[in-house]
Design a protein around this motif. Structure first.
Motif, PDB file in Angstrom:
ATOM      1  N   GLU A 133      29.872  72.215  31.511  1.00  0.00           N
ATOM      2  CA  GLU A 133      29.155  71.840  32.729  1.00  0.00           C
ATOM      3  C   GLU A 133      27.658  72.093  32.572  1.00  0.00           C
ATOM      4  O   GLU A 133      26.833  71.273  32.997  1.00  0.00           O
ATOM      5  CB  GLU A 133      29.711  72.618  33.928  1.00  0.00           C
ATOM      6  CG  GLU A 133      31.088  72.171  34.368  1.00  0.00           C
ATOM      7  CD  GLU A 133      31.627  73.001  35.515  1.00  0.00           C
ATOM      8  OE1 GLU A 133      32.512  72.524  36.234  1.00  0.00           O
ATOM      9  OE2 GLU A 133      31.152  74.162  35.677  1.00  0.00           O
ATOM     10  N   ARG A 134      27.305  73.225  31.979  1.00  0.00           N
ATOM     11  CA  ARG A 134      25.895  73.520  31.735  1.00  0.00           C
ATOM     12  C   ARG A 134      25.301  72.527  30.745  1.00  0.00           C
ATOM     13  O   ARG A 134      24.177  72.054  30.914  1.00  0.00           O
ATOM     14  CB  ARG A 134      25.735  74.941  31.199  1.00  0.00           C
ATOM     15  CG  ARG A 134      24.293  75.385  31.059  1.00  0.00           C
ATOM     16  CD  ARG A 134      24.169  76.679  30.286  1.00  0.00           C
ATOM     17  NE  ARG A 134      25.074  77.710  30.773  1.00  0.00           N
ATOM     18  CZ  ARG A 134      25.230  78.885  30.178  1.00  0.00           C
ATOM     19  NH1 ARG A 134      24.531  79.164  29.079  1.00  0.00           N
ATOM     20  NH2 ARG A 134      26.062  79.775  30.666  1.00  0.00           N
ATOM     21  N   LEU A 135      26.070  72.194  29.705  1.00  0.00           N
ATOM     22  CA  LEU A 135      25.601  71.212  28.730  1.00  0.00           C
ATOM     23  C   LEU A 135      25.319  69.877  29.399  1.00  0.00           C
ATOM     24  O   LEU A 135      24.307  69.225  29.109  1.00  0.00           O
ATOM     25  CB  LEU A 135      26.657  71.038  27.633  1.00  0.00           C
ATOM     26  CG  LEU A 135      26.377  69.960  26.583  1.00  0.00           C
ATOM     27  CD1 LEU A 135      25.239  70.397  25.664  1.00  0.00           C
ATOM     28  CD2 LEU A 135      27.642  69.670  25.763  1.00  0.00           C
ATOM     29  N   ARG A 136      26.192  69.485  30.333  1.00  0.00           N
ATOM     30  CA  ARG A 136      26.024  68.201  31.006  1.00  0.00           C
ATOM     31  C   ARG A 136      24.781  68.189  31.890  1.00  0.00           C
ATOM     32  O   ARG A 136      24.075  67.192  31.989  1.00  0.00           O
ATOM     33  CB  ARG A 136      27.263  67.905  31.861  1.00  0.00           C
ATOM     34  CG  ARG A 136      27.392  66.458  32.259  1.00  0.00           C
ATOM     35  CD  ARG A 136      27.528  65.621  31.018  1.00  0.00           C
ATOM     36  NE  ARG A 136      27.819  64.239  31.318  1.00  0.00           N
ATOM     37  CZ  ARG A 136      27.350  63.230  30.616  1.00  0.00           C
ATOM     38  NH1 ARG A 136      26.548  63.456  29.596  1.00  0.00           N
ATOM     39  NH2 ARG A 136      27.676  62.001  30.904  1.00  0.00           N
ATOM     40  N   ARG A 137      24.492  69.333  32.548  1.00  0.00           N
ATOM     41  CA  ARG A 137      23.308  69.416  33.403  1.00  0.00           C
ATOM     42  C   ARG A 137      22.019  69.362  32.589  1.00  0.00           C
ATOM     43  O   ARG A 137      21.047  68.730  32.990  1.00  0.00           O
ATOM     44  CB  ARG A 137      23.336  70.706  34.230  1.00  0.00           C
ATOM     45  CG  ARG A 137      24.381  70.744  35.321  1.00  0.00           C
ATOM     46  CD  ARG A 137      24.094  71.881  36.278  1.00  0.00           C
ATOM     47  NE  ARG A 137      23.993  73.160  35.606  1.00  0.00           N
ATOM     48  CZ  ARG A 137      25.002  73.993  35.414  1.00  0.00           C
ATOM     49  NH1 ARG A 137      26.216  73.649  35.824  1.00  0.00           N
ATOM     50  NH2 ARG A 137      24.814  75.148  34.805  1.00  0.00           N
ATOM     51  N   LEU A 138      22.030  70.034  31.432  1.00  0.00           N
ATOM     52  CA  LEU A 138      20.808  70.138  30.639  1.00  0.00           C
ATOM     53  C   LEU A 138      20.566  68.929  29.758  1.00  0.00           C
ATOM     54  O   LEU A 138      19.417  68.540  29.524  1.00  0.00           O
ATOM     55  CB  LEU A 138      20.869  71.404  29.773  1.00  0.00           C
ATOM     56  CG  LEU A 138      20.933  72.745  30.512  1.00  0.00           C
ATOM     57  CD1 LEU A 138      21.089  73.893  29.525  1.00  0.00           C
ATOM     58  CD2 LEU A 138      19.692  72.949  31.374  1.00  0.00           C
ATOM     59  N   GLU A 166      23.275  86.819  25.016  1.00  0.00           N
ATOM     60  CA  GLU A 166      22.897  85.408  24.921  1.00  0.00           C
ATOM     61  C   GLU A 166      21.429  85.279  24.536  1.00  0.00           C
ATOM     62  O   GLU A 166      21.064  84.392  23.748  1.00  0.00           O
ATOM     63  CB  GLU A 166      23.167  84.715  26.255  1.00  0.00           C
ATOM     64  CG  GLU A 166      24.634  84.695  26.664  1.00  0.00           C
ATOM     65  CD  GLU A 166      24.840  84.192  28.075  1.00  0.00           C
ATOM     66  OE1 GLU A 166      23.856  83.722  28.698  1.00  0.00           O
ATOM     67  OE2 GLU A 166      25.980  84.260  28.579  1.00  0.00           O
ATOM     68  N   PRO A 221      32.714  76.089  32.147  1.00  0.00           N
ATOM     69  CA  PRO A 221      31.317  76.266  32.596  1.00  0.00           C
ATOM     70  C   PRO A 221      30.307  75.938  31.510  1.00  0.00           C
ATOM     71  O   PRO A 221      29.181  75.516  31.805  1.00  0.00           O
ATOM     72  CB  PRO A 221      31.259  77.753  32.983  1.00  0.00           C
ATOM     73  CG  PRO A 221      32.365  78.394  32.228  1.00  0.00           C
ATOM     74  CD  PRO A 221      33.447  77.374  32.127  1.00  0.00           C
ATOM     75  N   LEU A 222      30.702  76.127  30.242  1.00  0.00           N
ATOM     76  CA  LEU A 222      29.771  75.837  29.153  1.00  0.00           C
ATOM     77  C   LEU A 222      29.479  74.343  29.065  1.00  0.00           C
ATOM     78  O   LEU A 222      28.324  73.928  28.924  1.00  0.00           O
ATOM     79  CB  LEU A 222      30.358  76.339  27.831  1.00  0.00           C
ATOM     80  CG  LEU A 222      29.429  76.309  26.609  1.00  0.00           C
ATOM     81  CD1 LEU A 222      28.248  77.240  26.819  1.00  0.00           C
ATOM     82  CD2 LEU A 222      30.191  76.691  25.350  1.00  0.00           C
ATOM     83  N   ASP A 252      13.808  75.958  23.427  1.00  0.00           N
ATOM     84  CA  ASP A 252      14.014  74.514  23.548  1.00  0.00           C
ATOM     85  C   ASP A 252      12.840  73.731  22.957  1.00  0.00           C
ATOM     86  O   ASP A 252      13.025  72.666  22.360  1.00  0.00           O
ATOM     87  CB  ASP A 252      14.215  74.137  25.014  1.00  0.00           C
ATOM     88  CG  ASP A 252      15.532  74.673  25.567  1.00  0.00           C
ATOM     89  OD1 ASP A 252      16.365  75.145  24.775  1.00  0.00           O
ATOM     90  OD2 ASP A 252      15.714  74.623  26.806  1.00  0.00           O
ATOM     91  N   ALA A 294      23.600  75.231  24.048  1.00  0.00           N
ATOM     92  CA  ALA A 294      24.053  76.114  25.131  1.00  0.00           C
ATOM     93  C   ALA A 294      24.832  77.265  24.521  1.00  0.00           C
ATOM     94  O   ALA A 294      25.507  77.105  23.501  1.00  0.00           O
ATOM     95  CB  ALA A 294      24.912  75.354  26.138  1.00  0.00           C
ATOM     96  N   ALA A 331      27.138  80.956  25.734  1.00  0.00           N
ATOM     97  CA  ALA A 331      27.731  81.802  26.768  1.00  0.00           C
ATOM     98  C   ALA A 331      28.476  82.936  26.082  1.00  0.00           C
ATOM     99  O   ALA A 331      29.087  82.741  25.023  1.00  0.00           O
ATOM    100  CB  ALA A 331      28.679  81.004  27.661  1.00  0.00           C
TER     101      ALA A 331
END
Length: 313
Positions: free
Chosen positions: A202-207, A282, A199-200, A121, A183, A185
């Motif tokens: 959702e992870r993008l939204r959190r990060l 990953e 879920p991918l 990152d 992201a 997966a």
């Protein structure tokens, strides 16, 4: 404790070694820093100068426990990059690298503790800044790629992709407008794109809360579009191929993620899935991208990230 304070507190009484990695600077390395760099995957001096300030500080340096590193960080990174670039077995690492069990443990530890994601990152932020972009992306592109699995892959983590006629696993990527991974997966190849996207995304939204728009192909159409809008406040825009189109056609926005998938195929470790754990696959994607980004920042292979001038983002 900040990174600079942690380094200064330990470095005050440390001798000045030939190598400036943490393991040698603080006298913990068991190997010498004089290894001859002779492989194409080895870090150049310019890449090391880019990478060195971005390396995560180990837990033991911040007083959070753990054992000090026993091998040169630069040599360990070169060893992992050799595996990713050449696709060899861990046991077949050349003898000028540390023992393969130590190298594998290093790569596995960085994957489990999140140090690899942290390094990835930081490099991505630097590339975006160099390209004149804001660190936080506002748009992204999602797609998937099926790859054949090796014989050691457990059956319960692999499947058959009937559309691509590939038996193995599928890697799902979300990239920014430069093609840099946001992201990733890895699932069995028989998992539908829209199911893996839940879920991918959702992870993008959190990060990355700044992302508002995601482009995708027809495989993500349907109820996923409404679900993303209602639950994640994301606009999922489907870029469809025209019905009267024949042959290969470059589609707007979608070519960005397809180019990233082709970048990954330059790393032989990713041409076929050899990883027993999907999480390790990953990690291999992230290792491959760190190699590409460090090369771009150091000016080693500028063509790897060149964008066609006739294709507007």
């Amino acid at each position: 404790m900040s990174q600079s304070v942690a380094l200064a507190s330990v470095e005050s009484n440390a001798p000045s070694p030939a190598c400036d990695c943490l393991a040698h600077r603080f006298g913990n390395a068991a190997d010498g820093p004089d290894r001859v760099r002779c492989y194409g995957s080895d870090l150049t001096e310019a890449e090391w100068q880019v990478l060195r300030p971005l390396l995560p500080v180990p837990a033991w340096l911040q007083g959070r426990g753990g054992r000090p590193e026993g091998y040169c960080h630069r040599v360990m990174l070169d060893a992992v990059r050799y595996v990713v670039d050449n696709g060899v077995k861990w046991v077949n690492l050349p003898c000028d690298f540390p023992p393969y069990r130590r190298v594998h443990a290093f790569a596995r530890r960085w994957q489990v503790t999140g140090l690899l994601a942290e390094l990835h990152d930081r490099l991505r932020d630097k590339v975006r800044q160099k390209d004149g972009r804001d660190v936080d992306p506002t748009a992204a592109v999602v797609d998937s790629q099926s790859v054949r699995a090796a014989a050691n892959i457990p059956r319960f983590t692999s499947g058959w992709d009937g559309g691509k006629r590939v038996g193995g696993r599928k890697r799902h990527l979300v990239v920014d407008c430069l093609g840099l991974v946001l992201a990733v997966a890895v699932t069995a190849a028989n998992v539908q794109d829209r199911d893996a996207a839940v879920p991918l995304l959702e992870r993008l939204r959190r990060l990355y809360f700044s992302v508002r728009l995601v482009w995708a192909d027809g495989g993500y159409a349907g109820r996923l579009v409404d679900w993303a809008a209602e639950n994640l406040h994301l606009t999922l825009e489907i870029v469809k191929r025209s019905d009267d189109t024949t042959g290969f056609v470059v589609l707007p926005r979608r070519w960005v993620v397809e180019r990233t998938l082709s970048w990954l195929m330059r790393s032989r470790r990713l041409v076929r899935d050899y990883e027993t754990l999907p999480a390790m696959h990953e990690a291999m994607v992230l290792w491959s991208m760190t190699m590409l980004m460090s090369s771009r920042l150091a000016g080693r292979r500028p063509g790897a990230f060149s964008r066609p001038s006739s294709r507007a983002e």
